[in-house]
Design an enzyme around this catalytic site. Structure first.
Site, PDB file in Angstrom:
ATOM      1  N   HIS A 460      16.037  16.375  44.223  1.00  0.00           N
ATOM      2  CA  HIS A 460      14.639  16.169  43.813  1.00  0.00           C
ATOM      3  C   HIS A 460      14.679  15.196  42.496  1.00  0.00           C
ATOM      4  CE1 HIS A 460      13.259  20.056  45.643  1.00  0.00           C
ATOM      5  NE2 HIS A 460      12.978  19.097  46.523  1.00  0.00           N
ATOM      6  N   GLU A 697     -18.018  15.799  49.280  1.00  0.00           N
ATOM      7  CA  GLU A 697     -16.658  16.604  49.167  1.00  0.00           C
ATOM      8  C   GLU A 697     -17.064  17.486  50.622  1.00  0.00           C
ATOM      9  OE1 GLU A 697     -14.777  17.474  45.208  1.00  0.00           O
ATOM     10  OE2 GLU A 697     -16.840  17.976  45.208  1.00  0.00           O
ATOM     11  N   ASP A 721     -11.067  17.325  48.727  1.00  0.00           N
ATOM     12  CA  ASP A 721     -11.997  18.239  49.282  1.00  0.00           C
ATOM     13  C   ASP A 721     -12.364  17.912  50.700  1.00  0.00           C
ATOM     14  OD1 ASP A 721     -11.665  20.552  47.628  1.00  0.00           O
ATOM     15  OD2 ASP A 721     -12.730  19.592  46.027  1.00  0.00           O
ATOM     16  N   CYS A 768     -13.103   8.832  44.702  1.00  0.00           N
ATOM     17  CA  CYS A 768     -12.445   9.284  43.582  1.00  0.00           C
ATOM     18  C   CYS A 768     -11.446  10.218  43.704  1.00  0.00           C
ATOM     19  CB  CYS A 768     -13.276   9.746  42.508  1.00  0.00           C
ATOM     20  SG  CYS A 768     -14.258  11.097  42.888  1.00  0.00           S
TER      21      CYS A 768
END
Ligand code: PEP
Ligand code: MG
Length: 836
Positions: A460, A697, A721, A768
């Site tokens: 990682h 969204e 979303d 956005c």
């Protein structure tokens, strides 16, 4: 107890007075998922538990919070007072019976101090469970109503001998799978598999030869050491075992989005050892490409000492739970951010939920050890297991476990919080190994490169280093230990070499390479402060997503032309009361000032769903993502909305101010807010009309954008979303979240529809969501009609440089191809080629 002999049914009385609720509402999966059996739960209004039947007391927990009985007709009943009440260690409870005692229906078993227990418990809700459900079925129950102790609660029916025989023990289901994951079952897939397994009740294991792992334990799964192509057996037992095995097998066979190219490949041992023979040169493995010059700086992690003896299991268990809770909160915040760090923090979160780690630690605590000692032991046991594996990729996970060990020990107060490490001049950081949390805490100024003795290219740390753009070599071996501090070093990660006190010609060549790269970046940065246009002059505004005043300062310095999304939630979360108008106005005003008059899109509160607030008691929802969220919360609590709107219009100059509404699904929601906003500005005596826009969204908003845009002043697509709702994939569910790709043609078609709807009424459409920060998506979005991109500050220079090098025609052709692609993979393949 009443008995109907012909049908063999029996009544059980309510053991408590209170509200009877379905088990599914109990906020503890052990009960809500019926792992202990079927029943109901009573939220008590009196501190008294009576026997629900004639029978015998079988168990009485020493913490006096749970009792089980065997009825005269052989049903076994558990009454568990409240949740997590074992931690009270008997405080507030008094028992009136003993194990083995025969009791009559209605006889008092336990009394408790309702207030005292309520203060110390997670919840007072008390499950009443039939634990031998293989013999009895509940055929009637009093629930969603008030019940009185001693009055009927449940009717049980004895299952006939044939039914019981038919049911038998649930059959075992087996299915063999070949591991299709490019890097085998390492931490991230293990975490996702465990997450998926937790959604089922069945017992589930993954077996390979004689070794078996609980599918709910990421550490145990990694411990199997299954690499790509390994054959394994999925084994399930329980009523939903078939569905569980199908789902998990499909997940494994899908490859879980892991590709060979995700991480650099391991060089052959021969290459490394050959190169090691050269004096003054240490070879390693490239984990992040690039060339760096700097002086050696050694990082030595201080040992953390722990006390072995505990202060009692109740205190130590609670301390460990609190420490895990604290760390989870921090990791959850980190996991919701952008970039690979977020996915890694997500995997660490799954480790913290690992039942084997938790059980291991609890067992040591029960044996009298301190929380810190127990946690360290449990981690070391898992590490020993991983060390036994031959595959280096699994051994790399040791750093993740060690990291969690340290972070929990810090949370337990065994060591001070680790400080950010900073460098006064160009430095090549040398370390035995680096932990992901140390990596995140490194100040990137003057950190030229990293070389570690251990570690691997799929660790990682390697992934984080690559995302920070820091040239990194791992697995350099023990020679690294002999480098004295301040030795001049040349780290050439591209060639997998570290040169000690390099000769002048080598330094000069490295400087040329570094300078060329820096000038490419500098050119992008210099342009970053110019207004952005495509090569053929189409204006594209590049804005930034913000969440604080500091973000605003960073974004302006990075070349942001506006704020395209201010997430105001940061002001509302992690507190007991909402911020008042004055507090909000001060923050919005400060951000407006930091933006120096640039346009500022302020999103009204987007709370609810996965972002709960203590002062907003949103009732439990089965599908929070489809429940009270975004603008729905604002309309449910218009008092909060009005305060926020007043704070915004009072503090942000009208010419700069744009207000944006999240989660809009229909025009009526927009209109209700527009009316309130106009009323507020009128009462404040303001004559300016404040621009009010919406986020796209929901698919509904995208397909009706032409209707919404008649009244909304602008549209901004929240691709995070919009993707989850279009693809029906929960963005917070690790099992499916990796499948969410906003470049899915279905999502792109909705963006096209939104932009077209907006343009029809002269409204601009921006993006956005996360897709705006994805360089490969930029030409497609512009081609779809998007004219504003609100990205993370770190991407602004690169986005501007890219936009200025492409034409609208090129963007339109990319968009056309993307809209007719069959999959997000096909779209991504398109973005890899083509003219600019
Ligand atoms: C989005 O959904 O794309 C968005 C920008 O909003 P958030 O990520 O805050 O839900
Ligand atoms: Mg959103």
């Amino acid at each position: 107890m009443t008995q109907n002999s012909s049908t063999q049914s029996f009544a059980l009385l309510a053991p408590m007075t209170g509200w009877s609720a379905p088990l599914a509402e109990v906020p503890d999966p052990v009960f809500s998922a019926r792992m202990m059996g079927d029943g109901v739960a009573i939220d008590p209004t009196e501190g008294r538990v009576v026997s629900p039947c004639d029978g015998e007391v079988v168990t009485l927990h020493q913490a006096r919070h749970a009792v089980s009985l065997r009825t005269t007709f052989d049903a076994e009943i558990l009454i568990h007072i409240g949740l997590e009440t074992v931690a009270l260690d008997g405080c507030g409870f008094a028992t009136h019976v003993a194990v083995g005692q025969r009791v009559k229906a209605g006889e008092v078993l336990i009394s408790f101090d309702l207030d005292q227990v309520a203060l110390g418990a997670k919840s007072l809700i008390s499950p009443i469970i039939v634990t031998n459900g293989e013999l009895f079925a509940i055929v009637q129950r009093e629930q969603n109503c008030t019940v009185v102790a001693g009055q009927p609660l449940l009717t049980l029916q004895r299952l006939s001998a044939e039914i019981v025989a038919d049911q038998g023990p649930a059959p075992e289901i087996r299915r063999s799978v070949v591991i299709a994951l490019a890097h085998g079952i390492h931490a991230r897939p293990a975490a996702r598999l465990a997450e998926c397994a937790k959604r089922f009740d069945a017992q589930l294991v993954l077996a390979c030869g004689q070794r078996q792992a609980n599918l709910r334990s990421p550490v145990a799964l990694m411990g199997l050491g299954l690499g790509k192509g390994a054959e394994a057996m999925l084994i399930g037992q329980g009523k939903d075992a078939a569905a569980a095995i199908d789902t998990i097998a499909a997940l494994i066979l899908s490859g879980m989005g892991e590709t060979e190219s995700e991480t650099p490949s391991l060089p052959s041992v021969a290459t490394v050892s050959q190169a090691r023979d050269e004096p003054g040169i240490i070879s390693g493995v490239c984990a992040s490409p690039g060339v760096a010059l700097g002086k050696a700086v050694r990082l030595i992690a201080a040992e953390i000492a722990v006390t072995e003896a505990g202060r009692g299991s109740r205190v130590e268990s609670q301390a460990l739970r609190d420490a895990i809770g604290d760390l989870k909160m921090r990791l959850t915040a980190a996991a919701s951010g952008p970039g690979p760090e977020a996915a890694i923090m997500g995997a660490h979160l799954a480790f913290l939920d690992d039942p084997e780690l938790a059980d291991g630690a609890q067992a040591h605590i029960a044996a009298g050890k301190s929380a810190a000692f127990a946690w360290r032991r449990a981690i070391q046991e898992q590490i020993a297991l991983l060390r036994g594996l031959q595959d280096p990729r699994f051994v790399e996970r040791i750093a993740d476990l060690t990291d969690l060990e340290r972070q929990i020990l810090v949370a337990l107060g065994c060591a001070p919080t680790e400080e950010t490490i900073s460098f006064s001049e160009a430095a090549i950081l040398l370390a035995d190994d680096l932990l992901p949390s140390q990596m995140v805490g490194l100040g990137s100024a003057n950190l030229a490169g990293i070389a570690t003795l251990r570690g691997g290219p799929t660790s990682h740390v390697a992934i984080i280093a690559a995302s920070m753009g820091i040239p990194t070599l791992v697995a350099c071996g023990p020679e690294l230990d002999h480098i004295a501090a301040d030795t001049p070093l040349l780290l050439d990660a591209d060639e997998s070499r570290l040169f000690l006190s390099p000769a002048a010609d080598l330094i000069a060549a490295a400087e040329r390479k570094i300078a060329a790269k820096a000038s490419r970046r500098a050119a992008a940065r210099a342009m970053a402060h110019l207004p952005c246009h495509t090569k053929d002059g189409v204006r594209i505004e590049i804005a930034a997503n913000l969440g604080s005043v500091t973000d605003a300062e960073t974004a302006v310095a990075a070349g942001a032309e506006a704020c395209g999304l201010l997430r105001t939630e940061f002001l509302f979360l992690d507190r007991l009361t909402p911020p008042d108008e004055t507090e909000q106005a001060a923050v919005y005003g400060a951000i407006a000032k930091a933006l120096g008059g640039r346009p500022m899109v302020i999103r009204t509160l987007d709370i609810g769903g996965d972002k709960p607030a203590a002062y907003l008691p949103i009732p439990a929802e089965e599908n929070p993502a489809l429940g009270l969220r975004g603008v729905r919360v604002s309309l449910w609590r218009p008092d909060l909305l009005d305060i926020q709107l007043r704070a915004i219009v009072r503090s942000v100059p009208p010419a700069q101010c744009r207000i944006m509404l999240p989660m809009i699904a229909s025009l009526s929601e927009f209109r209700l807010v527009r009316e309130r906003l106009d009323h507020i500005t009128a009462t404040l005596g303001m004559t300016d009309r404040i621009l009010l826009g919406i986020m796209i969204e929901t698919p509904a908003a995208a397909v009706t954008a032409d209707i919404l845009a008649v009244e909304a002043d602008f549209l901004s697509v929240g691709t995070n979303d919009l993707s989850q709702y279009t693809l029906a994939m929960d963005r917070g569910n690790a099992s499916v979240a990796a499948g969410i790709d906003a470049l899915h043609p279905g999502v792109l078609r909705l963006i096209a529809q939104a932009a077209e709807g907006g343009a029809r009424h002269g409204r601009w459409t921006g993006v956005c969501g996360g897709l705006a920060s994805d360089l490969s998506a930029v030409p497609i979005l512009i081609g779809l009609g998007v004219r504003e991109l609100s990205a993370t500050a770190g991407q602004i220079a690169d986005i501007k440089a890219l936009v200025s090098s492409i034409t609208l025609d090129y963007c339109a052709s990319m968009a056309r191809l993307a809209l007719s692609a069959a999959s997000p993979q096909e779209v991504r393949a398109l973005t890899q080629q083509g003219p600019r």
